[in-house]
Design a protein around this motif. Structure first.
Motif, PDB file in Angstrom:
ATOM      1  N   GLY A   1       0.982  -1.242  -0.003  1.00 42.36           N
ATOM      2  CA  GLY A   1       0.054  -0.010   0.084  1.00 42.36           C
ATOM      3  C   GLY A   1       0.696   1.203  -0.231  1.00 42.36           C
ATOM      4  N   LEU A   2       1.991   1.298   0.555  1.00 42.62           N
ATOM      5  CA  LEU A   2       2.751   2.505   0.759  1.00 42.62           C
ATOM      6  C   LEU A   2       3.551   2.734  -0.522  1.00 42.62           C
ATOM      7  CD1 LEU A   2       4.100   2.009   4.281  1.00 42.62           C
ATOM      8  CD2 LEU A   2       2.812   3.883   3.467  1.00 42.62           C
ATOM      9  N   LEU A   3       3.888   1.549  -1.261  1.00 39.41           N
ATOM     10  CA  LEU A   3       4.429   1.557  -2.463  1.00 39.41           C
ATOM     11  C   LEU A   3       3.653   2.396  -3.683  1.00 39.41           C
ATOM     12  CD1 LEU A   3       6.521  -1.556  -2.882  1.00 39.41           C
ATOM     13  CD2 LEU A   3       7.356   0.432  -2.600  1.00 39.41           C
ATOM     14  N   LEU A   4       2.290   2.081  -3.363  1.00 38.99           N
ATOM     15  CA  LEU A   4       1.284   2.679  -4.317  1.00 38.99           C
ATOM     16  C   LEU A   4       1.174   4.071  -3.871  1.00 38.99           C
ATOM     17  CD1 LEU A   4      -1.021   3.008  -6.300  1.00 38.99           C
ATOM     18  CD2 LEU A   4      -2.450   2.004  -4.222  1.00 38.99           C
ATOM     19  N   LEU A   5       0.887   4.370  -2.619  1.00 41.24           N
ATOM     20  CA  LEU A   5       0.574   5.764  -2.083  1.00 41.24           C
ATOM     21  C   LEU A   5       1.817   6.628  -2.036  1.00 41.24           C
ATOM     22  CD1 LEU A   5      -1.515   4.943   1.270  1.00 41.24           C
ATOM     23  CD2 LEU A   5      -2.335   6.123  -0.688  1.00 41.24           C
ATOM     24  N   LEU A   6       3.072   6.276  -1.771  1.00 41.68           N
ATOM     25  CA  LEU A   6       4.191   7.153  -1.752  1.00 41.68           C
ATOM     26  C   LEU A   6       4.818   7.298  -3.116  1.00 41.68           C
ATOM     27  CD1 LEU A   6       5.540   6.411   1.674  1.00 41.68           C
ATOM     28  CD2 LEU A   6       4.025   8.074   0.991  1.00 41.68           C
ATOM     29  N   TYR A   7       4.888   6.161  -3.941  1.00 37.90           N
ATOM     30  CA  TYR A   7       5.743   5.784  -5.050  1.00 37.90           C
ATOM     31  C   TYR A   7       5.040   5.700  -6.462  1.00 37.90           C
ATOM     32  CZ  TYR A   7       9.144   5.893  -1.296  1.00 37.90           C
ATOM     33  OH  TYR A   7       9.960   6.220  -0.371  1.00 37.90           O
ATOM     34  N   ALA A   8       3.611   5.855  -6.435  1.00 42.03           N
ATOM     35  CA  ALA A   8       2.860   5.800  -7.599  1.00 42.03           C
ATOM     36  C   ALA A   8       2.908   4.356  -8.422  1.00 42.03           C
ATOM     37  CB  ALA A   8       3.177   6.826  -8.309  1.00 42.03           C
TER      38      ALA A   8
ATOM     39  N   VAL B   1       3.611   9.577 -19.638  1.00 40.52           N
ATOM     40  CA  VAL B   1       2.874   9.719 -18.391  1.00 40.52           C
ATOM     41  C   VAL B   1       3.423  10.818 -17.561  1.00 40.52           C
ATOM     42  CG1 VAL B   1       1.792   8.874 -16.389  1.00 40.52           C
ATOM     43  CG2 VAL B   1       1.823   7.472 -18.461  1.00 40.52           C
ATOM     44  N   ALA B   2       4.870  10.705 -17.404  1.00 43.21           N
ATOM     45  CA  ALA B   2       5.579  11.677 -16.473  1.00 43.21           C
ATOM     46  C   ALA B   2       5.466  12.893 -16.956  1.00 43.21           C
ATOM     47  CB  ALA B   2       6.990  11.160 -16.356  1.00 43.21           C
ATOM     48  N   VAL B   3       5.747  13.188 -18.527  1.00 41.67           N
ATOM     49  CA  VAL B   3       5.712  14.775 -18.852  1.00 41.67           C
ATOM     50  C   VAL B   3       4.286  15.283 -18.609  1.00 41.67           C
ATOM     51  CG1 VAL B   3       5.645  15.781 -21.231  1.00 41.67           C
ATOM     52  CG2 VAL B   3       7.459  14.135 -20.503  1.00 41.67           C
ATOM     53  N   LYS B   4       3.167  14.437 -18.673  1.00 42.81           N
ATOM     54  CA  LYS B   4       1.667  14.991 -18.602  1.00 42.81           C
ATOM     55  C   LYS B   4       1.448  15.503 -17.102  1.00 42.81           C
ATOM     56  CE  LYS B   4      -0.714  12.723 -22.239  1.00 42.81           C
ATOM     57  NZ  LYS B   4      -1.589  13.804 -22.643  1.00 42.81           N
ATOM     58  N   TRP B   5       2.105  14.698 -16.055  1.00 46.77           N
ATOM     59  CA  TRP B   5       2.061  15.225 -14.664  1.00 46.77           C
ATOM     60  C   TRP B   5       2.920  16.281 -14.417  1.00 46.77           C
ATOM     61  CZ3 TRP B   5      -1.831  14.076 -11.721  1.00 46.77           C
ATOM     62  CH2 TRP B   5      -2.645  12.865 -12.051  1.00 46.77           C
TER      63      TRP B   5
ATOM     64  N   GLU C   1      -7.320   6.622  -7.993  1.00 50.63           N
ATOM     65  CA  GLU C   1      -7.074   7.741  -7.174  1.00 50.63           C
ATOM     66  C   GLU C   1      -5.967   8.069  -6.395  1.00 50.63           C
ATOM     67  OE1 GLU C   1      -9.493   9.684  -3.377  1.00 50.63           O
ATOM     68  OE2 GLU C   1     -10.782   8.926  -5.160  1.00 50.63           O
ATOM     69  N   ALA C   2      -5.518   6.877  -5.719  1.00 52.13           N
ATOM     70  CA  ALA C   2      -4.430   6.930  -4.864  1.00 52.13           C
ATOM     71  C   ALA C   2      -2.974   7.220  -5.750  1.00 52.13           C
ATOM     72  CB  ALA C   2      -4.223   5.735  -4.281  1.00 52.13           C
ATOM     73  N   ARG C   3      -2.985   6.465  -6.778  1.00 52.46           N
ATOM     74  CA  ARG C   3      -1.753   6.663  -7.790  1.00 52.46           C
ATOM     75  C   ARG C   3      -1.760   8.243  -8.482  1.00 52.46           C
ATOM     76  NH1 ARG C   3      -0.023   5.518 -13.292  1.00 52.46           N
ATOM     77  NH2 ARG C   3       2.290   4.804 -13.120  1.00 52.46           N
ATOM     78  N   SER C   4      -3.019   8.584  -8.775  1.00 52.65           N
ATOM     79  CA  SER C   4      -3.138  10.096  -9.391  1.00 52.65           C
ATOM     80  C   SER C   4      -2.500  11.061  -8.418  1.00 52.65           C
ATOM     81  CB  SER C   4      -4.536  10.338  -9.725  1.00 52.65           C
ATOM     82  OG  SER C   4      -4.750   9.508 -11.094  1.00 52.65           O
ATOM     83  N   THR C   5      -2.846  10.810  -7.019  1.00 49.29           N
ATOM     84  CA  THR C   5      -2.516  11.870  -6.048  1.00 49.29           C
ATOM     85  C   THR C   5      -1.071  11.686  -5.822  1.00 49.29           C
ATOM     86  OG1 THR C   5      -4.820  11.485  -5.215  1.00 49.29           O
ATOM     87  CG2 THR C   5      -2.896  12.761  -3.685  1.00 49.29           C
ATOM     88  N   ALA C   6      -0.449  10.426  -5.726  1.00 43.26           N
ATOM     89  CA  ALA C   6       0.790  10.360  -5.408  1.00 43.26           C
ATOM     90  C   ALA C   6       1.679  10.960  -6.736  1.00 43.26           C
ATOM     91  CB  ALA C   6       1.113   8.885  -5.540  1.00 43.26           C
ATOM     92  N   LEU C   7       1.229  10.711  -8.186  1.00 47.84           N
ATOM     93  CA  LEU C   7       1.790  11.152  -9.140  1.00 47.84           C
ATOM     94  C   LEU C   7       2.009  12.878  -9.403  1.00 47.84           C
ATOM     95  CD1 LEU C   7       0.911   9.070 -11.901  1.00 47.84           C
ATOM     96  CD2 LEU C   7       3.282   9.313 -11.125  1.00 47.84           C
ATOM     97  N   PHE C   8       0.825  13.265  -8.832  1.00 50.08           N
ATOM     98  CA  PHE C   8       0.813  14.938  -8.690  1.00 50.08           C
ATOM     99  C   PHE C   8       1.794  15.365  -7.809  1.00 50.08           C
ATOM    100  CE2 PHE C   8      -0.907  18.694  -7.248  1.00 50.08           C
ATOM    101  CZ  PHE C   8      -1.316  19.499  -8.279  1.00 50.08           C
ATOM    102  N   GLN C   9       1.689  14.860  -6.657  1.00 44.65           N
ATOM    103  CA  GLN C   9       2.776  15.392  -5.775  1.00 44.65           C
ATOM    104  C   GLN C   9       4.180  15.000  -6.051  1.00 44.65           C
ATOM    105  OE1 GLN C   9       2.151  16.980  -2.820  1.00 44.65           O
ATOM    106  NE2 GLN C   9       0.170  17.009  -3.479  1.00 44.65           N
TER     107      GLN C   9
END
Length: 247
Positions: free
Chosen positions: A100-107, A224-228, A196-204
């Motif tokens: 879960g932390l790998l998803l939340l913190l590292y997308a 994907v990285a460039v878009k974010w 939702e969790a991955r999008s939030t992590a990617l945004f941050q």
């Protein structure tokens, strides 16, 4: 009929990239999902999830919700609340907390998490690093502790002769990792909404890190990285380590 056309569009795109559904990886799928000429994205998701259920592919995750990219609403505080729970709730399985932390913190998508091996984590000079992309990332202390605990569990099982699997998250079949679908289900049971969790992590993550760094350290596709990167603004600062100080 729309679902059939969506499957044809996706398969035709894969053929143009010299890929098949079996050889397609998450970064390839995300490149297609974020391309400007993609058609029937949602219907294609049904096809991908069907392929996963039929074991035609094992390494893809396709969010059930529509992928809205950088325009998707972010709920950063909810992510921190969930991260704190995963860091400190000993009633949860350590392997689920780590995933879960790998998803939340590292997308990281479930497909990427499920393919990690014990060799992806290294401890040198008192630091614990995980290799999600080409360049290892240093883990903050609480996450590092969970990673080392999971490695110890895997090695203890091997010593006892219960498994010789190299996978950090082994599946039910000997020598196989947990499937992306099963990993996604475990994360959902933690209360995580994957897209939702991955999008939030990617945004941050994209608020400070250049797109090239996201690609090298997190294994995210450059498109994907460039878009974010273009959408994000603000100060990420010591984001990955800060979770260990929040209470």
């Amino acid at each position: 009929m729309r679902s059939l056309r969506a499957a044809v569009y996706l398969l035709n795109w894969l053929e143009g990239q010299n890929l098949t559904l079996a050889s397609c990886r998450q970064s390839d799928l995300e490149r297609w999902m974020t391309s400007d000429d993609v058609r029937l994205r949602q219907e294609a998701g049904h096809f991908v999830r069907w392929a996963l259920a039929q074991k035609i592919t094992r390494d893809l995750s396709f969010p059930a919700e529509r992928w809205n990219g950088p325009s998707q609403a972010m709920d950063d505080e909810a992510r921190w609340d969930t991260a704190r729970r995963l860091l400190h709730d000993d009633t949860l399985k350590p392997e689920d907390r780590l995933a879960g932390l790998l998803l939340l913190l590292y997308a990281q998508w479930p497909a990427a998490i499920s393919r990690l091996t014990v060799d992806h984590i290294e401890e040198t000079d008192g630091a614990v690093r995980i290799r999600l992309g080409a360049v290892p990332v240093e883990l903050p202390a609480p996450v590092a502790d969970l990673a080392l605990q999971q490695i110890e569990v895997r090695r203890s099982h091997a010593v006892l002769g219960r498994t010789d699997s190299p996978w950090l998250f082994p599946g039910g079949q000997p020598g196989r990792p947990i499937s992306a679908w099963a990993m996604g289900e475990r994360l959902r049971k933690l209360g995580l909404r994957l897209a939702e969790a991955r999008s939030t992590a990617l945004f941050q993550l994209a608020t400070e890190l250049p797109a090239a760094v996201l690609v090298r350290t997190l294994g995210i596709d450059i498109t994907v990285a460039v878009k974010w990167q273009r959408a994000a603004a603000g100060d990420w600062g010591a984001y990955a380590a800060e979770v260990s100080r929040r209470r």
